[in-house]
Design a protein around this motif. Structure first.
Motif, PDB file in Angstrom:
ATOM      1  N   TYR A  85       0.836  -1.202   0.000  1.00  0.00           N
ATOM      2  CA  TYR A  85       0.000   0.000   0.000  1.00  0.00           C
ATOM      3  C   TYR A  85       0.870   1.251   0.000  1.00  0.00           C
ATOM      4  O   TYR A  85       0.601   2.212  -0.676  1.00  0.00           O
ATOM      5  CB  TYR A  85      -0.892   0.044   1.238  1.00  0.00           C
ATOM      6  N   ARG A  86       1.893   1.236   0.834  1.00  0.00           N
ATOM      7  CA  ARG A  86       2.794   2.364   0.897  1.00  0.00           C
ATOM      8  C   ARG A  86       3.809   2.258  -0.232  1.00  0.00           C
ATOM      9  O   ARG A  86       4.117   1.163  -0.662  1.00  0.00           O
ATOM     10  CB  ARG A  86       3.498   2.358   2.254  1.00  0.00           C
ATOM     11  N   MET A 104       2.065   4.844  -1.348  1.00  0.00           N
ATOM     12  CA  MET A 104       0.919   5.559  -1.897  1.00  0.00           C
ATOM     13  C   MET A 104       0.040   6.020  -0.737  1.00  0.00           C
ATOM     14  O   MET A 104      -0.963   5.391  -0.394  1.00  0.00           O
ATOM     15  CB  MET A 104       0.165   4.664  -2.865  1.00  0.00           C
ATOM     16  N   GLU A 105       0.426   7.101  -0.115  1.00  0.00           N
ATOM     17  CA  GLU A 105      -0.236   7.580   1.085  1.00  0.00           C
ATOM     18  C   GLU A 105      -1.630   8.115   0.765  1.00  0.00           C
ATOM     19  O   GLU A 105      -1.906   8.540  -0.359  1.00  0.00           O
ATOM     20  CB  GLU A 105       0.613   8.669   1.735  1.00  0.00           C
ATOM     21  N   PRO A 106      -2.526   8.125   1.763  1.00  0.00           N
ATOM     22  CA  PRO A 106      -3.904   8.580   1.512  1.00  0.00           C
ATOM     23  C   PRO A 106      -3.991  10.012   0.989  1.00  0.00           C
ATOM     24  O   PRO A 106      -4.918  10.350   0.271  1.00  0.00           O
ATOM     25  CB  PRO A 106      -4.560   8.455   2.894  1.00  0.00           C
ATOM     26  N   GLN A 154       2.253  -2.116  -9.305  1.00  0.00           N
ATOM     27  CA  GLN A 154       2.179  -2.745  -7.987  1.00  0.00           C
ATOM     28  C   GLN A 154       2.671  -4.185  -8.130  1.00  0.00           C
ATOM     29  O   GLN A 154       2.044  -5.012  -8.784  1.00  0.00           O
ATOM     30  CB  GLN A 154       0.749  -2.719  -7.467  1.00  0.00           C
ATOM     31  N   GLU A 165      -6.838   2.672  -2.729  1.00  0.00           N
ATOM     32  CA  GLU A 165      -5.426   2.468  -3.037  1.00  0.00           C
ATOM     33  C   GLU A 165      -5.258   1.727  -4.355  1.00  0.00           C
ATOM     34  O   GLU A 165      -4.473   2.129  -5.220  1.00  0.00           O
ATOM     35  CB  GLU A 165      -4.772   1.679  -1.903  1.00  0.00           C
ATOM     36  N   ARG A 171      -5.397   3.380  -7.786  1.00  0.00           N
ATOM     37  CA  ARG A 171      -4.255   4.154  -8.262  1.00  0.00           C
ATOM     38  C   ARG A 171      -3.284   3.311  -9.092  1.00  0.00           C
ATOM     39  O   ARG A 171      -2.408   3.845  -9.750  1.00  0.00           O
ATOM     40  CB  ARG A 171      -3.495   4.746  -7.077  1.00  0.00           C
TER      41      ARG A 171
END
Length: 277
Positions: A88-89, A91-93, A105, A137, A140
């Protein structure tokens, strides 16, 4: 850098460069390393940068480090044309991917356990918020790498991913078929101080949801009896023990001769090359 200044980066346009991240920015390895090294071979002049949390991450010559959460990190996120991420990171909110930016990814393992939306550990109060975060997430990502056909369906459902799946196998496993694999395995053994004629056993337990301190901090679930292993194997074997990256306990019973803690070795695939069992 102030948060309100971040959109200014977006107005400067994308640069033809690749930003890589691996092991939560703590090491140089995994799928990102394999992609970078092949990309460097094919397109040697393409600028590439690698995210790090501190100055202790060893990178090869020519690969520029980017300090996480520093000004360069925000600029790289906003301006790199390509992002290669394994989680996930980063790619911060608060981050919105710029138009025309491509996000690959890779993920970082085979889904032998339930992950993301399939994970049953979330309680009723957090399930909806967690699901929204995961779907936001994955929206993206332009591409999601799958290690094999069974994983493709699992990963797509677990992340609610609607983009293109790349069922290529994991790039990091190419090393097991490389022409120089024997030489690389021997180099790893030498670096660890292992004799060429010993049999190497690798024990690498994952973290367990029922052994969690808090957040992403886990205790070590040591299911292997090191003393029994030492009695049975010590004459001609060496045991390597590797903690999961989110396990914060030290490994008990390692002695530096029969049992070695290799948790700090940056790339587990190199350890696997040097491993017999």
């Amino acid at each position: 850098l102030r948060w309100q200044d971040f959109p200014a980066f977006l107005r400067q346009g994308l640069r033809d460069e690749v930003l890589f991240e691996s092991y939560e920015s703590r090491a140089y390895g995994d799928n990102a390393r394999a992609i970078y090294e092949e990309l460097r071979r094919r397109v040697p002049d393409l600028p590439c940068r690698w995210m790090v949390v501190d100055g202790q991450t060893a990178l090869p010559d020519g690969l520029e480090p980017v300090r996480r959460y520093g000004r360069d990190h925000f600029e790289a996120l906003a301006r790199a044309r390509y992002l290669v991420v394994p989680n996930y990171r980063p790619m911060e909110p608060w981050f919105e991917t710029p138009a025309e930016q491509v996000v690959l990814q890779t993920w970082h393992g085979a889904p032998f356990k339930r992950i993301a939306l399939d994970n049953p550990r979330w309680d009723a109060l957090t399930t909806q918020k967690h699901a929204e975060m995961i779907k936001g997430e994955s929206a993206r990502w332009d591409y999601l790498v799958s290690p094999n056909p069974p994983s493709t369906a699992i990963l797509r459902g677990a992340f609610g991913f609607e983009g293109e799946m790349l069922e290529t196998g994991y790039p990091r496993t190419d090393v097991f078929h490389a022409p120089d694999r024997e030489a690389r395995a021997a180099a790893v053994r030498r670096a660890l101080g292992l004799d060429a004629d010993v049999r190497v056993v690798l024990y690498a337990p994952t973290m367990r949801d029922d052994h969690r301190y808090s957040g992403n901090r886990y205790s070590l679930d040591m299911q292997l009896d090191l003393e029994a292993a030492r009695r049975e194997l010590a004459d001609d074997h060496v045991l390597l023990v590797r903690r999961h990256a989110k396990v914060i306990d030290s490994v008990p019973g390692v002695d530096g001769s029969f049992a070695l803690d290799v948790s700090s070795w940056p790339d587990v695939n190199e350890l696997l090359l040097a491993t017999d069992i």
